[in-house]
Scaffold this motif. Structure first.
Motif, PDB file in Angstrom:
ATOM      1  N   ASP A 211     -45.203 -35.008  32.767  1.00 31.72           N
ATOM      2  CA  ASP A 211     -44.189 -34.722  34.023  1.00 31.72           C
ATOM      3  C   ASP A 211     -44.500 -35.502  35.054  1.00 31.72           C
ATOM      4  OD1 ASP A 211     -43.072 -32.168  33.107  1.00 31.72           O
ATOM      5  OD2 ASP A 211     -44.468 -30.868  33.863  1.00 31.72           O
ATOM      6  N   THR A 212     -45.691 -36.152  35.373  1.00 31.55           N
ATOM      7  CA  THR A 212     -46.001 -37.036  36.353  1.00 31.55           C
ATOM      8  C   THR A 212     -45.020 -38.199  36.006  1.00 31.55           C
ATOM      9  OG1 THR A 212     -48.231 -36.275  36.617  1.00 31.55           O
ATOM     10  CG2 THR A 212     -47.851 -38.192  37.691  1.00 31.55           C
ATOM     11  N   MET A 213     -44.968 -38.756  35.051  1.00 37.12           N
ATOM     12  CA  MET A 213     -44.159 -40.038  34.712  1.00 37.12           C
ATOM     13  C   MET A 213     -42.687 -39.611  34.879  1.00 37.12           C
ATOM     14  SD  MET A 213     -46.457 -41.950  31.636  1.00 37.12           S
ATOM     15  CE  MET A 213     -46.069 -40.772  30.497  1.00 37.12           C
ATOM     16  N   ALA A 214     -42.475 -38.544  34.316  1.00 35.85           N
ATOM     17  CA  ALA A 214     -41.121 -38.108  34.374  1.00 35.85           C
ATOM     18  C   ALA A 214     -40.564 -37.983  35.772  1.00 35.85           C
ATOM     19  CB  ALA A 214     -40.685 -36.709  33.643  1.00 35.85           C
ATOM     20  N   LEU A 215     -41.243 -37.466  36.609  1.00 35.64           N
ATOM     21  CA  LEU A 215     -40.909 -37.426  38.241  1.00 35.64           C
ATOM     22  C   LEU A 215     -41.038 -38.804  38.821  1.00 35.64           C
ATOM     23  CD1 LEU A 215     -42.995 -34.334  39.371  1.00 35.64           C
ATOM     24  CD2 LEU A 215     -40.570 -34.385  38.999  1.00 35.64           C
ATOM     25  N   GLY A 216     -41.862 -39.649  38.319  1.00 36.51           N
ATOM     26  CA  GLY A 216     -41.666 -41.083  38.524  1.00 36.51           C
ATOM     27  C   GLY A 216     -40.370 -41.754  38.268  1.00 36.51           C
ATOM     28  N   ALA A 217     -40.027 -41.451  37.101  1.00 32.41           N
ATOM     29  CA  ALA A 217     -38.647 -41.905  36.753  1.00 32.41           C
ATOM     30  C   ALA A 217     -37.259 -41.212  37.323  1.00 32.41           C
ATOM     31  CB  ALA A 217     -38.396 -41.702  35.148  1.00 32.41           C
ATOM     32  N   VAL A 218     -37.589 -40.077  37.810  1.00 28.29           N
ATOM     33  CA  VAL A 218     -36.461 -39.431  38.547  1.00 28.29           C
ATOM     34  C   VAL A 218     -36.373 -40.148  39.855  1.00 28.29           C
ATOM     35  CG1 VAL A 218     -35.865 -37.340  39.922  1.00 28.29           C
ATOM     36  CG2 VAL A 218     -36.556 -36.865  37.647  1.00 28.29           C
ATOM     37  N   ALA A 219     -37.453 -40.500  40.620  1.00 27.37           N
ATOM     38  CA  ALA A 219     -37.334 -41.090  41.832  1.00 27.37           C
ATOM     39  C   ALA A 219     -37.002 -42.478  41.866  1.00 27.37           C
ATOM     40  CB  ALA A 219     -38.965 -41.026  42.524  1.00 27.37           C
ATOM     41  N   ALA A 220     -37.369 -43.042  40.887  1.00 33.90           N
ATOM     42  CA  ALA A 220     -36.758 -44.639  40.618  1.00 33.90           C
ATOM     43  C   ALA A 220     -35.438 -44.459  40.280  1.00 33.90           C
ATOM     44  CB  ALA A 220     -37.570 -45.373  39.429  1.00 33.90           C
ATOM     45  N   ALA A 221     -34.797 -43.854  39.499  1.00 35.08           N
ATOM     46  CA  ALA A 221     -33.437 -43.573  39.520  1.00 35.08           C
ATOM     47  C   ALA A 221     -32.609 -43.322  40.738  1.00 35.08           C
ATOM     48  CB  ALA A 221     -33.156 -42.590  38.277  1.00 35.08           C
ATOM     49  N   ARG A 222     -33.156 -42.340  41.371  1.00 33.74           N
ATOM     50  CA  ARG A 222     -32.573 -42.039  42.574  1.00 33.74           C
ATOM     51  C   ARG A 222     -32.447 -43.083  43.688  1.00 33.74           C
ATOM     52  NH1 ARG A 222     -35.228 -37.627  43.231  1.00 33.74           N
ATOM     53  NH2 ARG A 222     -36.748 -38.328  44.715  1.00 33.74           N
ATOM     54  N   SER A 223     -34.046 -43.862  43.553  1.00 34.63           N
ATOM     55  CA  SER A 223     -33.962 -45.170  44.805  1.00 34.63           C
ATOM     56  C   SER A 223     -33.099 -46.168  44.272  1.00 34.63           C
ATOM     57  CB  SER A 223     -35.430 -45.446  44.667  1.00 34.63           C
ATOM     58  OG  SER A 223     -35.844 -46.536  45.191  1.00 34.63           O
ATOM     59  N   SER A 224     -32.745 -46.508  43.253  1.00 33.84           N
ATOM     60  CA  SER A 224     -32.072 -47.519  42.526  1.00 33.84           C
ATOM     61  C   SER A 224     -30.743 -47.241  42.389  1.00 33.84           C
ATOM     62  CB  SER A 224     -32.287 -47.939  41.110  1.00 33.84           C
ATOM     63  OG  SER A 224     -32.034 -47.112  39.916  1.00 33.84           O
ATOM     64  N   GLY A 225     -30.189 -46.056  42.912  1.00 32.00           N
ATOM     65  CA  GLY A 225     -28.669 -45.633  42.912  1.00 32.00           C
ATOM     66  C   GLY A 225     -28.067 -45.758  41.267  1.00 32.00           C
ATOM     67  N   ARG A 226     -29.133 -45.502  40.490  1.00 26.39           N
ATOM     68  CA  ARG A 226     -28.668 -45.611  38.946  1.00 26.39           C
ATOM     69  C   ARG A 226     -28.730 -44.373  38.401  1.00 26.39           C
ATOM     70  NH1 ARG A 226     -29.358 -49.508  35.496  1.00 26.39           N
ATOM     71  NH2 ARG A 226     -28.643 -47.825  33.927  1.00 26.39           N
ATOM     72  N   PRO A 227     -27.740 -43.486  38.426  1.00 25.56           N
ATOM     73  CA  PRO A 227     -27.908 -42.232  37.505  1.00 25.56           C
ATOM     74  C   PRO A 227     -28.396 -42.031  36.269  1.00 25.56           C
ATOM     75  CG  PRO A 227     -25.635 -42.753  37.978  1.00 25.56           C
ATOM     76  CD  PRO A 227     -26.382 -43.640  38.583  1.00 25.56           C
ATOM     77  N   VAL A 228     -29.144 -41.362  35.810  1.00 25.86           N
ATOM     78  CA  VAL A 228     -29.916 -41.172  34.697  1.00 25.86           C
ATOM     79  C   VAL A 228     -29.542 -39.752  34.076  1.00 25.86           C
ATOM     80  CG1 VAL A 228     -31.698 -41.364  32.911  1.00 25.86           C
ATOM     81  CG2 VAL A 228     -31.394 -42.961  34.702  1.00 25.86           C
ATOM     82  N   ALA A 229     -28.611 -39.591  33.011  1.00 25.75           N
ATOM     83  CA  ALA A 229     -28.103 -38.340  32.930  1.00 25.75           C
ATOM     84  C   ALA A 229     -29.223 -37.185  32.506  1.00 25.75           C
ATOM     85  CB  ALA A 229     -27.038 -38.268  31.682  1.00 25.75           C
ATOM     86  N   VAL A 230     -30.158 -37.820  31.579  1.00 25.04           N
ATOM     87  CA  VAL A 230     -31.243 -36.867  31.072  1.00 25.04           C
ATOM     88  C   VAL A 230     -32.537 -37.511  31.106  1.00 25.04           C
ATOM     89  CG1 VAL A 230     -31.831 -35.690  28.944  1.00 25.04           C
ATOM     90  CG2 VAL A 230     -29.551 -36.281  29.132  1.00 25.04           C
TER      91      VAL A 230
END
Length: 290
Positions: free
Chosen positions: A196-215
């Motif tokens: 989960d820790t890495m998943a939450l890092g991925a969530v934050a990176a996608a949001r920060s970059s403005g690149r939506p990741v669907a799943v």
């Protein structure tokens, strides 16, 4: 007369999963009348050796241990056992039997397969490109999880893994690695993470970059991951029953110290639970509550 001492040794007390393990074990041990000492080895086998030696010197009656490596921990567990200290392993096993009194671990393969199946379902019939964030490469659980993921993912020919990076279980490292991945691969639709820790890092990176990741999916069932599922930032996770496993270890420890047997087989594999938006309210603090 002072109550018997139980040593609880986990990788970290900063990581919510390992803290939940330590807290659940400590609460149950104190309720059963034991003194408790909690230490962390930081995934350092040398530091773990020192903590085991300290437990021996302190006259601990038993050790509850989430160990620092399946091979590297064998000698430490053997040394404690020879000193008359009963060892109860949680979360991670060792590559030997007949030394620890119990090895109680979550079924990482089963947990990986169920979240991978949900990942496939959420990616849809059209599939698409995805990335994988792997845990610490030396950690047996990281290896088991990625094998479990691919036992499912590789059967879907519409899915294409275009990037795979180890982020060492770290949220900040996952953030950095995901930023680079998203810059390099414009077509990524999903990210499957080994915890989960890495998943939450991925969530934050996608949001920060403005690149939506669907799943985006995780593994562990941390409180932060559950909150992210509720807010539709994370698609799913697998909950490892850390609290249940820790309490089981202490209950078996108590029975062993009182009767000379746990009444259970040494290796005990506990199934994981899939957590999605439809059932997320059934889970709290690494435990299914209903």
């Amino acid at each position: 007369m002072r109550p018997p001492l139980i040593a609880i040794i986990v990788p970290s007390q900063d990581n919510p999963f390992f803290k939940a393990e330590a807290d659940a074990a400590a609460v149950r041990a104190r309720a059963l009348g034991y003194r408790v000492r909690i230490d962390s080895h930081g995934d350092d086998a040398y530091l773990q050796d020192n903590l085991i030696d300290a437990a021996i010197a302190s006259g601990a009656k038993a050790i509850v241990l989430d160990n620092a490596g399946t091979d590297a921990s064998i000698s430490a567990v053997r040394r404690a056992t020879r000193a008359g200290i009963a060892c109860f392993l949680i979360d991670r096993d060792i590559a030997a039997t007949g030394i620890a009194k119990a090895q109680i671990i979550a079924d990482n393969d089963q947990g990986a397969r169920i979240v991978a199946a949900e990942f496939v379902r959420r990616m849809g019939a059209a599939g698409g490109d995805y990335a994988e964030l792997l845990g610490k490469e030396s950690d047996t659980n990281a290896q088991v999880r990625t094998r479990g993921f691919h036992a499912v993912l590789d059967g879907d020919k519409q899915l294409h893994r275009v990037a795979a990076q180890s982020a060492d279980w770290s949220q900040s490292e996952a953030f950095d690695k995901t930023e680079v991945i998203l810059q390099s691969h414009a077509t990524i639709k999903g990210i499957i993470a080994g915890n989960d820790t890495m998943a939450l890092g991925a969530v934050a990176a996608a949001r920060s970059s403005g690149r939506p990741v669907a799943v985006i999916t995780g593994f562990d069932g941390s409180p932060d991951a559950l909150a992210a599922i509720k807010s539709a930032q994370l698609s799913a996770t697998t909950l490892q029953p850390a609290a249940i496993i820790s309490r089981m270890a202490v209950d078996e420890l108590d029975r062993y110290l009182k009767t000379g047997t746990t009444g259970k087989p040494e290796r005990q594999i506990i199934p994981c639970d899939l957590v999605t938006p439809s059932n997320v309210d059934e889970f709290v603090d690494f435990e299914k509550i209903r």
